[in-house]
Design an enzyme around this catalytic site. Sequence first.
Site, short mmCIF file in Angstrom:
data_model
loop_
_atom_site.label_atom_id
_atom_site.label_comp_id
_atom_site.label_asym_id
_atom_site.label_seq_id
_atom_site.Cartn_x
_atom_site.Cartn_y
_atom_site.Cartn_z
N ASP A 136 0.85 -1.19 0.00
CA ASP A 136 0.00 0.00 0.00
C ASP A 136 0.89 1.24 0.00
O ASP A 136 1.93 1.25 -0.64
CB ASP A 136 -0.93 -0.05 1.22
CG ASP A 136 -2.25 0.65 0.97
OD1 ASP A 136 -2.29 1.89 1.07
OD2 ASP A 136 -3.25 -0.03 0.69
N HIS B 161 -3.20 6.14 4.35
CA HIS B 161 -4.05 5.08 3.80
C HIS B 161 -3.59 3.70 4.26
O HIS B 161 -4.37 2.92 4.80
CB HIS B 161 -4.05 5.16 2.27
CG HIS B 161 -5.03 4.24 1.61
ND1 HIS B 161 -4.72 2.95 1.24
CD2 HIS B 161 -6.32 4.42 1.24
CE1 HIS B 161 -5.77 2.37 0.67
NE2 HIS B 161 -6.75 3.25 0.66
N SER C 49 -11.11 -0.39 -0.46
CA SER C 49 -9.81 -0.55 0.20
C SER C 49 -9.96 -1.16 1.58
O SER C 49 -9.19 -2.05 1.97
CB SER C 49 -9.10 0.81 0.31
OG SER C 49 -8.77 1.33 -0.95
#
Length: 585
Positions: free
Chosen positions: A109, A141, A466
Amino acid sequence: MQRFGTGSSRSWCGRAGTATIAAVLLASGALTGLPPAYAISPPTIDPGALPPDGPPGPLAPMKQNAYCTEVGVLPGTDFQLQPKYMEMLNLNEAWQFGRGDGVKVAVIDTGVTPHPRLPRLIPGGDYVMAGGDGLSDCDAHGTLVASMIAAVPANGAVPLPSVPRRPVTIPTTETPPPPQTVTLSPVPPQTVTVIPAPPPEEGVPPGAPVPGPEPPPAPGPQPPAVDRGGGTVTVPSYSGGRKIAPIDNPRNPHPSAPSPALGPPPDAFSGIAPGVEIISIRQSSQAFGLKDPYTGDEDPQTAQKIDNVETMARAIVHAANMGASVINISDVMCMSARNVIDQRALGAAVHYAAVDKDAVIVAAAGDGSKKDCKQNPIFDPLQPDDPRAWNAVTTVVTPSWFHDYVLTVGAVDANGQPLSKMSIAGPWVSISAPGTDVVGLSPRDDGLINAIDGPDNSLLVPAGTSFSAAIVSGVAALVRAKFPELSAYQIINRLIHTARPPARGVDNQVGYGVVDPVAALTWDVPKGPAEPPKQLSAPLVVPQPPAPRDMVPIWVAAGGLAGALLIGGAVFGTATLMRRSRKQQ
């Protein structure tokens, strides 16, 4: 009869001519209003295109082009209430069968920032900046994703260990401020002038004390001034359609110091599998880009996608070689089905990780708010031979579309309803999980967050596939720990056969249904095949055929036999002719 035949011929010719004209119009695009259809087939694998596993690093020099994302907490948030998705998944019952101890989960990621509630965080490398270790999250994130997988609970009684955290980086395009020179001048001499006191006012007797100023207020705590904070909150997700609400909460500009406590305040948040180890690999970042994007023959956007595909392939191979038995890929890429870039290396990488290294690869289905992520058709009842609508695909999501080797996750809300405007549908979607009401660890401090800073003094609420993928990765880790004898493909088989199915049994939005951790850990499910079906594009290596047989003896024997037959036939014919000649005489 003749006239009837002629009329029939003309009628047939007229129909044929009409059909020909219609075909020409369709081929030339004269009939407008028809949706474009790009018939694609499931991707195939070329094992020979496997990329090497060297030290992680970018393919070309990179630089930071934007500031890092800041984070926040929505007004009125009470972290002591369990997030809705945790209640929906019934995790308290699922944890009776284990917490994923001993399983390694790789998070490919934007990086994961160290946090006291991620005690088993392993640096896996950095494909964004050379020399990095994967433990920097500028985008806020990857830390959210990792925390939804593996964050340990906080009960407020046990103090959490402090962890080192790197300072937030800044764009490299800014020049440092010029050095400042401070000049100190000597203080000029001061002249003091004494002014005589004025005469006393009338009514004050001589010798009486002159009243002084009013005494100050008695010491003690004073009520603090109230500062009414203003701003807005954007509700649905990082970007895309937004619903903005005003913020008007009083803030105390002089908060009192918190009383010492043994640990952080208790909350109801926890990762799905708090016993796992997390391998953090930074493979992407929206804040970074190529230092020189205008090199080569490709335009910068296409060149960046090509590099992202290559580094993702290398990151998958690297994660598999580091021993990850679950690989989470929440940051996926979308591209038009008309222009699918070369993905042979990525296909070989997922095949290597899933088959050779026995890793469960979990990928997001893609979010409609991201660039090039256009929605795909869900189902065409007029095409019964294509129930998953491969022939209607307009957007390819990678590595999600390698469905034989990747478990692709769509997003639903806390009630199990598909997020149809956010979650990209596709024939490769196999399962779904909640993608709203996201709570996670902060990449900037030791607390929790449920929002990030947006434009114009707004807060953006994280949501989408996600985080659905993170949930499924956590459940996959629980199942791997409970059933260590199952292969990666058998783990996927158990997850999809215990999911809560949609009305049609399977569709392109939620796949085979919403993941059910308790069912996946307790149901009696047949193991199924150990490996996925092979979809190889390269020719198989077959053994060399045996040496051809020596045919010379056979031809010699055949020639001798033929000669003998000819001689025998000649002798027999000659004898027959002689007998006939004698009879005639």
